[in-house]
Design an enzyme around this catalytic site. Structure first.
Site, mmCIF file in Angstrom:
data_model
loop_
_atom_site.group_PDB
_atom_site.id
_atom_site.type_symbol
_atom_site.label_atom_id
_atom_site.label_comp_id
_atom_site.label_asym_id
_atom_site.label_seq_id
_atom_site.Cartn_x
_atom_site.Cartn_y
_atom_site.Cartn_z
ATOM 1 N N GLY A 134 0.820 -1.214 0.000
ATOM 2 C CA GLY A 134 0.000 0.000 0.000
ATOM 3 C C GLY A 134 0.849 1.256 0.000
ATOM 4 O O GLY A 134 0.564 2.214 -0.735
ATOM 5 N N ASP A 135 1.905 1.252 0.790
ATOM 6 C CA ASP A 135 2.807 2.408 0.821
ATOM 7 C C ASP A 135 3.509 2.588 -0.517
ATOM 8 O O ASP A 135 3.693 3.713 -0.991
ATOM 9 C CB ASP A 135 3.841 2.260 1.939
ATOM 10 C CG ASP A 135 3.206 2.290 3.316
ATOM 11 O OD1 ASP A 135 2.187 2.994 3.488
ATOM 12 O OD2 ASP A 135 3.714 1.605 4.218
ATOM 13 N N ALA A 136 3.893 1.475 -1.140
ATOM 14 C CA ALA A 136 4.523 1.553 -2.465
ATOM 15 C C ALA A 136 3.534 2.129 -3.481
ATOM 16 O O ALA A 136 3.910 2.959 -4.311
ATOM 17 C CB ALA A 136 5.008 0.173 -2.908
#
Length: 179
Positions: A134-136
């Site tokens: 998700g952060d990527a």
């Protein structure tokens, strides 16, 4: 308003950043981050949401938020629409709401419309670690967004970044994988 001298809560610091973003017409984005945050940190979240131009989350976070904020639906399209309709301080741009769903299509609400974007297919044997996906996605999306790319390209780049990161352990790509 002066910045807080002590970090009383992340909500206060985020509000200060939000006020600056509104004043300078800068984009302010936020990630739901975890399903429990809307339950245990509802008030700080509620105080920061009016500043959000772009809101990211996954399907579990979106549904938890909808439950905690009384939306009475689990449908991601409806949740995205309701989140987009929440009060917003910067009226110079509409709010964009983005929900990732692992292998299922990414849901994007922008300018009164919901659109689904397919994710890049990957064989189960190639998935090493989904932590950080998700952060990527957010990083890949914002990398294009700040350069003025259209939403389609932003989502495509977010999906590409998530696709790459789930094929390695941890959140570091080798030179070979990152090129």
């Amino acid at each position: 308003r002066k910045p807080p001298t002590k970090a009383l809560s992340s909500g206060i610091n985020a509000e200060y950043g939000g006020e600056h973003a509104v004043k300078e017409n800068k984009c302010f984005s936020m990630n739901f981050s975890a399903p429990f945050l809307s339950q245990f940190f509802k008030d700080p979240m509620q105080s920061v949401l009016p500043y959000c131009d772009i809101l990211f989350g996954n399907e579990d976070e979106a549904r938890a938020f909808a439950k905690d904020f009384g939306f009475n639906t689990t449908d991601l399209h409806q949740i995205a629409q309701k989140v987009a309709a929440l009060p917003k301080k910067n009226t110079q741009r509409s709010r964009i709401v983005i929900f990732t769903q692992g292998a299922e299509p990414t849901v994007v609400f922008k300018d009164g419309k919901v659109k689904e974007y397919p994710v890049i297919p990957i064989a189960a044997k190639d998935i090493v670690d989904t932590n950080g996906a998700g952060d990527a996605f957010v990083g890949g999306f914002l990398a294009e967004y700040v350069q003025g790319a259209d939403i389609d390209k932003c989502v495509q780049n977010g999906s590409r970044a998530a696709h790459m990161i789930i094929q390695v352990s941890g959140c570091t790509l080798s030179e070979e994988k990152s090129s």
